[in-house]
Design a protein around this motif. Structure first.
Motif, PDB file in Angstrom:
ATOM      1  N   ILE A   1       0.951  -1.133  -0.029  1.00 52.67           N
ATOM      2  CA  ILE A   1       0.084  -0.070  -0.034  1.00 52.67           C
ATOM      3  C   ILE A   1       0.633   1.755   0.170  1.00 52.67           C
ATOM      4  N   ILE A   2       1.650   1.252   0.589  1.00 52.44           N
ATOM      5  CA  ILE A   2       2.701   2.357   1.183  1.00 52.44           C
ATOM      6  C   ILE A   2       3.336   2.440  -0.829  1.00 52.44           C
ATOM      7  N   LEU A   3       3.885   1.359  -1.220  1.00 55.41           N
ATOM      8  CA  LEU A   3       4.401   1.536  -2.925  1.00 55.41           C
ATOM      9  C   LEU A   3       3.369   2.359  -3.777  1.00 55.41           C
ATOM     10  N   PHE A   4       2.136   1.663  -3.462  1.00 54.94           N
ATOM     11  CA  PHE A   4       1.059   2.173  -4.131  1.00 54.94           C
ATOM     12  C   PHE A   4       1.379   3.368  -4.316  1.00 54.94           C
ATOM     13  N   TRP A   5       0.726   4.169  -3.042  1.00 58.14           N
ATOM     14  CA  TRP A   5       0.730   5.548  -2.867  1.00 58.14           C
ATOM     15  C   TRP A   5       1.914   6.546  -3.427  1.00 58.14           C
ATOM     16  N   LEU A   6       3.356   5.811  -2.631  1.00 58.36           N
ATOM     17  CA  LEU A   6       3.967   6.801  -3.318  1.00 58.36           C
ATOM     18  C   LEU A   6       4.104   6.823  -4.821  1.00 58.36           C
ATOM     19  N   PHE A   7       4.337   5.376  -5.613  1.00 58.37           N
ATOM     20  CA  PHE A   7       3.702   5.649  -7.207  1.00 58.37           C
ATOM     21  C   PHE A   7       2.650   6.419  -7.185  1.00 58.37           C
TER      22      PHE A   7
ATOM     23  N   LEU B   1       5.580  12.046  -0.778  1.00 59.49           N
ATOM     24  CA  LEU B   1       4.759  12.008   0.104  1.00 59.49           C
ATOM     25  C   LEU B   1       5.651  12.200   1.796  1.00 59.49           C
ATOM     26  N   ARG B   2       5.206  13.108   2.229  1.00 60.81           N
ATOM     27  CA  ARG B   2       5.471  13.188   3.730  1.00 60.81           C
ATOM     28  C   ARG B   2       4.738  12.652   4.370  1.00 60.81           C
ATOM     29  N   TYR B   3       4.742  11.874   5.963  1.00 59.53           N
ATOM     30  CA  TYR B   3       4.891  10.931   7.105  1.00 59.53           C
ATOM     31  C   TYR B   3       3.576  10.799   6.919  1.00 59.53           C
ATOM     32  N   ASN B   4       2.870  12.259   7.797  1.00 59.80           N
ATOM     33  CA  ASN B   4       1.391  12.220   7.797  1.00 59.80           C
ATOM     34  C   ASN B   4       0.644  12.131   6.678  1.00 59.80           C
ATOM     35  N   GLU B   5       0.951  11.959   5.927  1.00 59.63           N
ATOM     36  CA  GLU B   5       0.494  12.811   4.345  1.00 59.63           C
ATOM     37  C   GLU B   5       0.636  10.850   3.840  1.00 59.63           C
ATOM     38  N   LEU B   6       1.231   9.847   4.055  1.00 56.17           N
ATOM     39  CA  LEU B   6       1.287   8.359   4.233  1.00 56.17           C
ATOM     40  C   LEU B   6       0.542   7.989   4.841  1.00 56.17           C
TER      41      LEU B   6
ATOM     42  N   LEU C   1       3.676   2.145  10.421  1.00 52.61           N
ATOM     43  CA  LEU C   1       4.307   2.825   9.723  1.00 52.61           C
ATOM     44  C   LEU C   1       5.914   3.422   9.181  1.00 52.61           C
ATOM     45  N   THR C   2       6.362   3.807  10.932  1.00 47.35           N
ATOM     46  CA  THR C   2       8.004   3.901  11.057  1.00 47.35           C
ATOM     47  C   THR C   2       8.624   2.479  10.460  1.00 47.35           C
ATOM     48  N   ASN C   3       8.181   1.426  10.917  1.00 44.64           N
ATOM     49  CA  ASN C   3       8.419   0.384  10.816  1.00 44.64           C
ATOM     50  C   ASN C   3       8.681  -0.041   9.588  1.00 44.64           C
ATOM     51  N   ALA C   4       7.965  -0.215   8.605  1.00 43.17           N
ATOM     52  CA  ALA C   4       7.583   0.057   7.459  1.00 43.17           C
ATOM     53  C   ALA C   4       8.263   0.715   6.563  1.00 43.17           C
ATOM     54  N   LEU C   5       8.346   2.039   6.658  1.00 43.93           N
ATOM     55  CA  LEU C   5       9.187   2.668   6.229  1.00 43.93           C
ATOM     56  C   LEU C   5      10.472   2.573   6.079  1.00 43.93           C
ATOM     57  N   LYS C   6      11.080   1.864   7.138  1.00 45.31           N
ATOM     58  CA  LYS C   6      13.064   2.109   8.003  1.00 45.31           C
ATOM     59  C   LYS C   6      13.182   0.387   6.965  1.00 45.31           C
TER      60      LYS C   6
ATOM     61  N   TYR D   1      14.504  17.024   5.421  1.00 45.40           N
ATOM     62  CA  TYR D   1      15.120  18.820   5.124  1.00 45.40           C
ATOM     63  C   TYR D   1      15.744  19.664   6.825  1.00 45.40           C
ATOM     64  N   PRO D   2      16.863  19.842   6.769  1.00 45.62           N
ATOM     65  CA  PRO D   2      17.580  20.180   8.018  1.00 45.62           C
ATOM     66  C   PRO D   2      16.309  21.965   7.989  1.00 45.62           C
ATOM     67  N   GLN D   3      15.720  21.858   9.040  1.00 44.77           N
ATOM     68  CA  GLN D   3      14.354  23.158   9.480  1.00 44.77           C
ATOM     69  C   GLN D   3      13.362  22.979  10.578  1.00 44.77           C
ATOM     70  N   VAL D   4      13.273  23.655  10.974  1.00 44.20           N
ATOM     71  CA  VAL D   4      12.003  23.556  12.303  1.00 44.20           C
ATOM     72  C   VAL D   4      10.398  24.302  11.642  1.00 44.20           C
ATOM     73  N   PRO D   5       9.801  23.284  11.932  1.00 40.52           N
ATOM     74  CA  PRO D   5      10.100  21.825  12.295  1.00 40.52           C
ATOM     75  C   PRO D   5      10.484  20.948  11.271  1.00 40.52           C
ATOM     76  N   PRO D   6      10.775  19.726  12.291  1.00 42.29           N
ATOM     77  CA  PRO D   6      11.290  18.488  10.818  1.00 42.29           C
ATOM     78  C   PRO D   6      10.732  18.353   9.535  1.00 42.29           C
ATOM     79  N   LYS D   7      11.306  18.410   8.270  1.00 40.82           N
ATOM     80  CA  LYS D   7      10.486  17.710   7.006  1.00 40.82           C
ATOM     81  C   LYS D   7      11.389  16.949   6.407  1.00 40.82           C
ATOM     82  N   VAL D   8      10.082  15.559   5.913  1.00 37.07           N
ATOM     83  CA  VAL D   8      10.966  14.007   5.629  1.00 37.07           C
ATOM     84  C   VAL D   8       9.685  14.000   4.512  1.00 37.07           C
ATOM     85  N   GLU D   9      10.231  13.653   3.421  1.00 40.06           N
ATOM     86  CA  GLU D   9      10.005  13.120   2.370  1.00 40.06           C
ATOM     87  C   GLU D   9      10.122  11.896   1.784  1.00 40.06           C
ATOM     88  N   TYR D  10       9.277  10.858   1.910  1.00 40.17           N
ATOM     89  CA  TYR D  10       9.612   9.577   0.996  1.00 40.17           C
ATOM     90  C   TYR D  10       8.603   9.647  -0.505  1.00 40.17           C
TER      91      TYR D  10
END
Length: 110
Positions: free
Chosen positions: A31-37, A42-47, A59-64, A77-86
């Motif tokens: 499902i993660i792969l489907f949505w990323l395709f 996508l960011r974590y909360n969007e996923l 979710l964290t374990n599957a992404l790792k 991204y080095p910013q506050v608040p942290p931003k992570v994209e997948y």
């Protein structure tokens, strides 16, 4: 016999099929792969929103696991608040034909 998965010792883990299952198996990885395709990045909360019922830990374990298998790319991204994209890696994109076959099978057989 499925092409590329023949073996003599009947230990499926040592086949291409077993490896593929170890990479994309589990309740949420496909499902993660489907949505990323579908969404490309996508960011974590969007996923989490797209997947629906999934705990933060799952979710964290599957992404790792997907990241450690080089299926997805995690960009921080080095910013506050942290931003992570997948997003899907090149290796992850090679799984798309498999997902399309699964989708086709479902459309034919549902």
């Amino acid at each position: 016999m499925i092409q590329g998965c023949s073996q003599t010792n009947e230990n499926i883990e040592n086949t291409g099929f077993g490896y593929t299952l170890s990479v994309i198996g589990g309740k949420h990885k496909i499902i993660i792969l489907f949505w990323l395709f579908e969404k490309k990045v996508l960011r974590y909360n969007e996923l989490k929103r797209y997947i629906g019922k999934i705990s933060f830990k799952s979710l964290t374990n599957a992404l790792k696991e997907l990241e450690s298998n080089e299926i997805i790319i995690r960009k921080e991204y080095p910013q506050v608040p942290p931003k992570v994209e997948y997003s899907l890696s090149k290796k992850g994109e090679t799984l798309i034909p498999i997902l399309e076959c699964i989708c086709d099978w479902g459309e034919i057989n549902r």
